[in-house]
Design a protein around this motif. Structure first.
Motif, short mmCIF file in Angstrom:
data_model
loop_
_atom_site.label_atom_id
_atom_site.label_comp_id
_atom_site.label_asym_id
_atom_site.label_seq_id
_atom_site.Cartn_x
_atom_site.Cartn_y
_atom_site.Cartn_z
N GLN A 174 -18.43 -9.12 68.03
CA GLN A 174 -19.13 -9.50 69.27
C GLN A 174 -18.45 -8.72 70.41
O GLN A 174 -17.23 -8.75 70.53
CB GLN A 174 -19.00 -10.99 69.54
N VAL A 175 -19.27 -8.03 71.19
CA VAL A 175 -18.71 -7.17 72.23
C VAL A 175 -19.51 -7.34 73.51
O VAL A 175 -20.75 -7.40 73.48
CB VAL A 175 -18.76 -5.67 71.79
N ILE A 176 -18.79 -7.42 74.64
CA ILE A 176 -19.43 -7.50 75.96
C ILE A 176 -19.28 -6.16 76.67
O ILE A 176 -18.17 -5.62 76.74
CB ILE A 176 -18.82 -8.64 76.79
N LEU A 177 -20.40 -5.63 77.15
CA LEU A 177 -20.39 -4.39 77.92
C LEU A 177 -20.78 -4.75 79.36
O LEU A 177 -21.84 -5.32 79.60
CB LEU A 177 -21.39 -3.38 77.37
N LYS A 178 -19.90 -4.38 80.30
CA LYS A 178 -20.14 -4.80 81.68
C LYS A 178 -19.91 -3.63 82.64
O LYS A 178 -19.00 -2.82 82.44
CB LYS A 178 -19.17 -5.94 82.02
N ALA A 179 -20.73 -3.58 83.66
CA ALA A 179 -20.54 -2.60 84.74
C ALA A 179 -21.00 -3.27 86.03
O ALA A 179 -21.10 -4.50 86.10
CB ALA A 179 -21.32 -1.33 84.46
N ASP A 180 -21.32 -2.46 87.05
CA ASP A 180 -21.72 -3.05 88.33
C ASP A 180 -23.01 -3.85 88.22
O ASP A 180 -23.23 -4.79 88.97
CB ASP A 180 -21.91 -1.94 89.38
N SER A 181 -23.86 -3.44 87.29
CA SER A 181 -25.14 -4.13 87.13
C SER A 181 -25.60 -3.98 85.69
O SER A 181 -25.10 -3.12 84.96
CB SER A 181 -26.19 -3.49 88.05
N TYR A 182 -26.58 -4.79 85.28
CA TYR A 182 -27.15 -4.61 83.95
C TYR A 182 -27.73 -3.21 83.84
O TYR A 182 -27.58 -2.54 82.82
CB TYR A 182 -28.23 -5.66 83.64
N ARG A 183 -28.39 -2.78 84.91
CA ARG A 183 -29.02 -1.46 84.91
C ARG A 183 -28.01 -0.36 84.58
O ARG A 183 -28.27 0.53 83.78
CB ARG A 183 -29.67 -1.21 86.28
N ALA A 184 -26.84 -0.45 85.20
CA ALA A 184 -25.81 0.57 84.98
C ALA A 184 -25.34 0.56 83.52
O ALA A 184 -25.14 1.61 82.90
CB ALA A 184 -24.62 0.34 85.92
N VAL A 185 -25.18 -0.64 82.96
CA VAL A 185 -24.76 -0.75 81.56
C VAL A 185 -25.85 -0.18 80.65
O VAL A 185 -25.57 0.58 79.71
CB VAL A 185 -24.51 -2.22 81.15
N ALA A 186 -27.08 -0.56 80.93
CA ALA A 186 -28.20 -0.17 80.08
C ALA A 186 -28.37 1.34 80.06
O ALA A 186 -28.56 1.94 78.99
CB ALA A 186 -29.48 -0.85 80.55
N GLU A 187 -28.28 1.94 81.24
CA GLU A 187 -28.43 3.40 81.30
C GLU A 187 -27.33 4.09 80.49
O GLU A 187 -27.59 5.05 79.77
CB GLU A 187 -28.41 3.88 82.76
N ALA A 188 -26.12 3.57 80.61
CA ALA A 188 -25.01 4.16 79.85
C ALA A 188 -25.19 3.94 78.35
O ALA A 188 -24.99 4.86 77.55
CB ALA A 188 -23.68 3.54 80.32
N PHE A 189 -25.62 2.74 77.95
CA PHE A 189 -25.75 2.41 76.53
C PHE A 189 -26.86 3.23 75.86
O PHE A 189 -26.80 3.51 74.67
CB PHE A 189 -26.01 0.90 76.38
N GLU A 190 -27.86 3.60 76.65
CA GLU A 190 -28.96 4.41 76.08
C GLU A 190 -28.47 5.77 75.60
O GLU A 190 -29.17 6.44 74.83
CB GLU A 190 -30.11 4.54 77.09
N ALA A 191 -27.26 6.18 76.01
CA ALA A 191 -26.70 7.43 75.51
C ALA A 191 -26.18 7.30 74.08
O ALA A 191 -25.83 8.29 73.44
CB ALA A 191 -25.56 7.90 76.43
N LEU A 192 -26.11 6.06 73.58
CA LEU A 192 -25.59 5.81 72.22
C LEU A 192 -26.66 5.38 71.24
O LEU A 192 -26.45 5.45 70.03
CB LEU A 192 -24.50 4.73 72.27
N VAL A 193 -27.78 4.84 71.73
CA VAL A 193 -28.81 4.28 70.86
C VAL A 193 -30.19 4.79 71.28
O VAL A 193 -30.44 4.99 72.47
CB VAL A 193 -28.81 2.73 70.90
#
Lengths: 119, 379
Positions: B62-81
């Motif tokens: 179980q892993v939590i990914l956090k940044a300034d906003s959900y949007r920022a996390v989501a944009e970054a995560f899309e580089a992996l999936v």
């Protein structure tokens, strides 16, 4: 009743030996879902793989404990493999063999020996 | 994992409970896990489809990914999936894949938009590599925090809703792939309405020190039985769900794995946020050209199970192997053997007759649509 280290039981009636697997073996195997038996009339040799038994977990072989001829097989466990878990030392016997050499019987364990063997 | 010794194996917060319940503990992905309980794999499987089963899946990451906003996390995560992470609504979960530079699958996962962060659940055997991959690619803009103080339980089966909502009534209103934070008498639960059985049910993240008591509350319900890894495997197989490292691996691309449904349009060739994940060109090329081999369901004739590694042939005699089984066994609900494997794309249509070689004999096998048992999700 005699027992092998392969967890088979052997019951002699006259010159015919009935073979099945022990309750301990059935429990270790888990739910049995498939049994393939040799054909009646097959000449088998000791330690030959003559039965395939598959449980939900894995496939295993059963070795012939004696040289001889298969004279009867238990079709009921082919149709309903689950019987092997329900009544392994009774109605769910595997095959009957007419041995050509009975001498290995002397090497097999008695009930007390088998109980000690499985600890 | 064959070199594992018992002393090196980790235990989940429910280890003592498993032993008390008679669980047969085996090494799995570095943990000592229950493969079955006294009920047995067949009984546990059928009970889950008929009532409800409780699974300990605390070995998963179980892993939590956090940044300034959900949007920022989501944009970054899309580089992996290759998934639409940005478009995932708050309170919703999606199935995903980590790809490598060749477009192969490094792991499959679930990810959820939990408002201000992304919550990711990955496979136990891959979790160290997945965490390293996420840290390397996302930090420092995104913080990657493995959740090590929580257990993960799965409650699966048609009675799951009634059981969980008797403790947390809000669970009843959730639909398939919803996520929510629910409060069970002061215990914070992170709940998703999902699972790995093809049944309706929930996965529930619960604080480690409250996990045993919470599991006991669920097990106190007459409809709930503890279920081991053996039945988890036969349930997911009947459900047509992939097991990482078996049905999919680093060599398998999504099209061959029959997983392109998991790649949303916006990330595909021609989409607004096309590509941008590892191996995108290879993934798109295989989607456009069609894979040479494809993952399919396989129904062996007769009763004999065909397990992983069984070779497949086009003909009853002769010829070379055309593919092999990647998962297989006895399907207790189907009442016969079921399997998944890879076959040439032109033999992947349901109904195609091929053969599997069992102990030297070619046994007929029919290509079947997945799942073998219809999903029972609450949509």
């Amino acid at each position: 009743m005699k027992y092998t280290e392969e967890h088979e039981w052997l019951q002699a009636e006259g010159e015919i030996i009935t073979v099945g697997i022990t309750a301990h073996a059935a429990e270790q195997l888990g739910d049995v879902v498939f049994v393939e038996l040799p054909e009646v009339g097959t000449e088998v040799t000791k330690d030959e793989e003559i039965v395939v038994i598959e449980s939900v977990k894995a496939a295993s072989d059963i070795l012939s404990p004696l040289d001889g001829e298969i004279v009867e097989i238990n079709e009921a466990i082919v149709d309903e493999p689950g019987k092997v878990n329900e009544d392994p030392e009774g109605g769910a016997w595997f095959f009957k063999i007419k041995p050509s050499d009975l001498s290995p019987m002397d090497d097999y364990m008695d009930e007390a020996g088998y109980k000690a063997f499985i600890g | 994992m064959s070199d594992e010794t018992t002393s090196e194996l980790k235990k989940t917060p429910l280890f003592a409970l498993h032993e008390e319940l008679g669980g047969k503990m085996v090494p799995f992905a570095g943990y000592l896990m229950p493969v079955q309980y006294p009920m047995g794999i067949m009984g546990e499987h059928k009970h889950t489809r008929a009532m409800a089963g409780l699974f300990d899946v605390s070995h998963m990451g179980q892993v939590i990914l956090k940044a300034d906003s959900y949007r920022a996390v989501a944009e970054a995560f899309e580089a992996l999936v290759p998934m639409d992470v940005l478009g995932l609504k708050e309170g919703r979960q999606r199935y995903g894949l980590f790809t490598n530079d060749q477009g192969g699958i490094e792991d499959d996962l679930m990810f959820a938009n939990r408002g201000d962060h992304l919550f990711v659940v990955v496979n136990a055997a891959c979790k160290e590599a997945d965490i390293a991959r996420m840290k390397a690619a996302l930090e420092p803009a995104v913080t990657v925090t493995p959740v090590t103080d929580r257990a993960l339980l799965a409650l699966q089966g048609p009675a799951a809703e009634a059981v969980l909502s008797s403790i947390v009534p809000a669970a009843a209103a959730m639909t398939f792939m919803d996520v929510a934070t629910l409060n069970a008498d002061g215990v914070e639960l992170w709940v998703s309405r999902s699972g790995y059985t093809g049944e309706d049910g929930y996965e529930i993240s619960v604080p480690a020190d409250k996990a045993e008591a919470f599991a006991r509350r669920l097990l106190a319900h007459a409809d709930v039985e503890p279920i081991g890894l053996g039945a988890r495997d036969s349930l997911r197989l009947e459900g047509g769900l992939c097991l990482y490292g078996h049905d999919i691996d680093a060599e398998t691309r999504p099209a061959a794995a029959s997983l392109t449904w998991a790649i949303q349009k916006v990330r595909r060739a021609g989409g607004d946020r096309e590509g941008g994940f590892p191996g995108a060109a290879a993934v798109f090329a295989e989607m456009a050209d069609g894979p040479s081999q494809r993952r399919v369901g396989l129904k062996p004739e007769g009763r004999a199970p065909m397990r992983e590694g069984v070779e497949l042939f086009a003909e009853a005699e002769g010829g070379v192997a055309i593919g092999k089984i990647t998962s297989g066994g006895f399907g207790p609900t189907v009442g016969g053997p079921v399997a998944m494997g890879y076959v040439p794309a032109d033999m992947a249509a349901p109904g195609t007759q091929i053969f599997g070689e069992l102990r030297g004999k070619r046994v007929p096998v029919t290509v079947a649509s997945l799942p073998f048992v219809a999903a029972n999700f609450k949509r």
